[in-house]
Design a protein around this motif. Structure first.
Motif, PDB file in Angstrom:
ATOM      1  N   ALA A  94       2.840  12.005  -9.695  1.00 52.28           N
ATOM      2  CA  ALA A  94       1.981  10.875 -10.071  1.00 52.28           C
ATOM      3  C   ALA A  94       2.452   9.574  -9.442  1.00 52.28           C
ATOM      4  O   ALA A  94       1.640   8.791  -8.931  1.00 52.28           O
ATOM      5  CB  ALA A  94       1.938  10.749 -11.596  1.00 52.28           C
ATOM      6  N   VAL A  95       3.767   9.306  -9.457  1.00 54.77           N
ATOM      7  CA  VAL A  95       4.252   8.046  -8.877  1.00 54.77           C
ATOM      8  C   VAL A  95       4.070   8.050  -7.369  1.00 54.77           C
ATOM      9  O   VAL A  95       3.729   7.007  -6.766  1.00 54.77           O
ATOM     10  CB  VAL A  95       5.724   7.783  -9.262  1.00 54.77           C
ATOM     11  N   LEU A  96       4.280   9.201  -6.728  1.00 55.52           N
ATOM     12  CA  LEU A  96       4.067   9.272  -5.282  1.00 55.52           C
ATOM     13  C   LEU A  96       2.602   9.037  -4.940  1.00 55.52           C
ATOM     14  O   LEU A  96       2.277   8.270  -4.012  1.00 55.52           O
ATOM     15  CB  LEU A  96       4.525  10.622  -4.751  1.00 55.52           C
ATOM     16  N   LEU A  97       1.705   9.657  -5.677  1.00 55.77           N
ATOM     17  CA  LEU A  97       0.270   9.474  -5.434  1.00 55.77           C
ATOM     18  C   LEU A  97      -0.136   8.020  -5.668  1.00 55.77           C
ATOM     19  O   LEU A  97      -0.917   7.457  -4.890  1.00 55.77           O
ATOM     20  CB  LEU A  97      -0.529  10.399  -6.354  1.00 55.77           C
ATOM     21  N   LEU A  98       0.411   7.403  -6.714  1.00 61.81           N
ATOM     22  CA  LEU A  98       0.066   6.011  -7.034  1.00 61.81           C
ATOM     23  C   LEU A  98       0.405   5.072  -5.889  1.00 61.81           C
ATOM     24  O   LEU A  98      -0.422   4.251  -5.473  1.00 61.81           O
ATOM     25  CB  LEU A  98       0.799   5.575  -8.296  1.00 61.81           C
ATOM     26  N   VAL A  99       1.616   5.184  -5.352  1.00 61.64           N
ATOM     27  CA  VAL A  99       2.026   4.246  -4.304  1.00 61.64           C
ATOM     28  C   VAL A  99       1.306   4.520  -2.990  1.00 61.64           C
ATOM     29  O   VAL A  99       1.114   3.602  -2.177  1.00 61.64           O
ATOM     30  CB  VAL A  99       3.557   4.274  -4.103  1.00 61.64           C
ATOM     31  N   VAL A 100       0.896   5.762  -2.772  1.00 62.21           N
ATOM     32  CA  VAL A 100       0.193   6.098  -1.524  1.00 62.21           C
ATOM     33  C   VAL A 100      -1.245   5.601  -1.544  1.00 62.21           C
ATOM     34  O   VAL A 100      -1.714   4.968  -0.582  1.00 62.21           O
ATOM     35  CB  VAL A 100       0.244   7.619  -1.273  1.00 62.21           C
TER      36      VAL A 100
END
Length: 533
Positions: free
Chosen positions: A393-399
């Motif tokens: 989720a955090v990786l998807l958010l920043v991308v």
């Protein structure tokens, strides 16, 4: 067999470094050729002027940045002079990125060594992915602005400390080397000084005994001072000898050189303007996209995410201490001393940046370290059974929220730089009369031409400093042809400034190039009655 295994083990780091550099080079080519404002303003001119001994011949034609050290641009200039194909130049400019990526990956692996095996690979992968895909950092790959050079010095230095921070502390040689790396980077690009402050602060705040902290900070400081003197000393002495200010024209409110106005020329005009805005700064970055801490537009959710996670972790820790009456749980992620050093290095470097610079692209090393710090807080806060979902989720958010700056990149052509120069008369004095990035064409003029910045981003005919007086004297005493160089053509740019020098445009021609600032207008000048006479 042992010998073969030993060779393979020794070669493994070199292979990792080579792969990292190759990936960075491919990324640089995919992002297209550099054509940024700073390249066209001073990165090419400064190194050309240094190689050809132009100091005392030209007068600040690359504006405020005419006085920056040219040493980091020597590899680029050598490749350009050799006629190297543009894609090879772009690949070579990404070598510092590959070096920084490699040592960042090693830092991540070490920091997350204590994570349970079932979560270790996802944690390491996510930390590296978040760290190396930050919009500002990615946008700078393969550019001549040299911010990745700073990271290429800083990340190995951090690695030298982190790899020993969980034992008896870094050894004497490692501390000297870490300090020397940061000092060398700062000496070659002064914006790297914030990481010298961060390194000393991180060592003083790490988990060692206080005497060990002082010893570590002293050894790193000695290495830093020696390397800074070696890389910046000669240039600073040249600036002091010529202009009475080793940082000329910066901090001239302190040194008060007569060659420039008594102002700091600092970058603190950027960034927050109040205490409340500083407190909300990471979240402000989500909507203030241009002209806040960066010239071009960009958006990055990483600072806000890291800030929010850190605040949540702090609140829970305080609650545990004050309400539950029990100490915080032991760090089960990795060596606490290593994490403490990285956290302190990050915070102290960021504070130094906030005081001195406030230009976001100077934070490339912290953007990378922010990736592993985000993962640290996720590992501390998220339930173990939801860890994979939380990391994804955090990786998807920043991308998905990222907006990448462009920095004027352009398609590759046959040549990295091509200039169509009209015929220029011998013994010419060329006056740059608009505050635009134009000095990249100056190496294409005849070798007997001279150049002066009549109108620039820090000087003009209304000033009374020694630099402007010297430019006025050169114009007054020059007996050869006079030209004005300006952008855009046909606007009579700099007319008032020329009038104050007793000059007016005559016949105008265009200089065409393959870079973004093109065409440029080159006009012959004639002497007329001065506007102020």
């Amino acid at each position: 067999m042992r010998v073969v295994d030993g060779v393979r083990a020794a070669a493994r780091p070199l292979l990792g470094l080579a792969v990292s550099i190759a990936l960075a080079g491919v990324a640089s080519i995919a992002l297209r050729q550099d054509s940024n404002w700073d390249l066209q303003n001073y990165h090419l001119y400064n190194v050309w002027a240094f190689v050809h001994g132009r100091y005392g011949i030209d007068w600040a034609p690359a504006q405020l940045q005419s006085f920056h050290s040219p040493f980091l641009d020597l590899p680029f200039y050598a490749l350009l002079t050799l006629g190297t194909p543009p894609r090879i130049i772009s690949f070579a400019l990404a070598i510092p990125t590959g070096i920084a990526w490699y040592f960042f990956a090693r830092i991540v692996v070490h920091l997350l060594a204590g994570v349970p095996d079932s979560r270790k690979l996802p944690a390491i992968t996510t930390a590296i992915a978040i760290g190396i895909t930050a919009p500002m950092s990615v946008s700078l790959i393969g550019l001549t602005m040299n911010d990745w050079y700073t990271a290429a010095f800083v990340m190995p230095a951090v690695w030298l400390v982190v790899r020993r921070a969980d034992c008896d502390g870094p050894k004497r040689g490692e501390l000297l080397a870490a300090g020397a790396l940061v000092g060398a980077g700062a000496g070659l690009k002064l914006t790297g000084t914030i990481y010298g402050v961060g390194l000393i602060g991180g060592l003083l705040l790490c988990a060692l005994a206080w005497r060990a902290r002082l010893r570590a900070a002293l050894l790193a400081g000695l290495g830093m001072a020696a390397a800074f003197a070696a890389t910046a000393g000669a240039w600073m002495w040249l600036m002091f000898e010529r202009y009475g200010n080793p940082f000329f024209p910066y901090f001239n409110d302190v040194f008060r050189s007569p060659w420039s106005d008594s102002v700091s020329f600092a970058a603190t005009r950027f960034g927050p303007s109040s205490a409340l805005e500083w407190l909300a700064f990471p979240f402000v970055l989500l909507w203030k996209l241009e002209g806040y801490v960066s010239e071009p537009e960009f958006r990055d959710a990483r600072p806000a995410l890291l800030y929010a996670l850190a605040l949540v972790a702090l609140v829970l820790a305080l609650r545990r201490r004050l309400i539950a009456k029990r100490p915080a749980e032991a760090n089960a992620i990795g060596a606490s001393a290593a994490w403490r050093f990285v956290g302190a290095f990050f915070v102290v470097s960021l504070l130094a940046w906030a005081v001195v610079y406030r230009v976001y692209r100077y934070l490339v090393p912290l953007e990378m370290l922010g990736g592993v710090l985000i993962v640290y807080f996720v590992l501390r806060l998220a339930p173990a059974r939801r860890m994979g979902v939380a990391l994804a989720a955090v990786l998807l958010l920043v991308v998905v929220t990222a907006k990448f700056p462009t920095w004027w990149r352009q398609k590759f052509g046959e040549h990295f730089l091509a200039v169509q120069m009209p015929k220029v008369k011998p013994d010419a004095l060329v006056l740059l009369v608009s505050a635009d990035p134009m000095s990249y064409v100056l190496p294409s003029f005849p070798s007997d031409a001279r150049f002066a910045g009549l109108v620039s981003n820090f000087n003009d005919p209304d000033r009374r400093n020694l630099l402007q007086q010297s430019i006025a004297a050169v114009i007054r005493e020059h007996r050869g042809p006079l030209y004005a160089l300006a952008v855009p053509p046909g606007r009579d740019a700099g007319r008032d400034a020329l009038a104050k020098m007793g000059l007016a445009r005559d016949r105008c021609l265009e200089i065409r190039t393959n870079l973004r600032v093109s065409p440029l207008e080159l006009c012959e000048l004639r002497r007329v009655r001065r506007a102020d006479s």
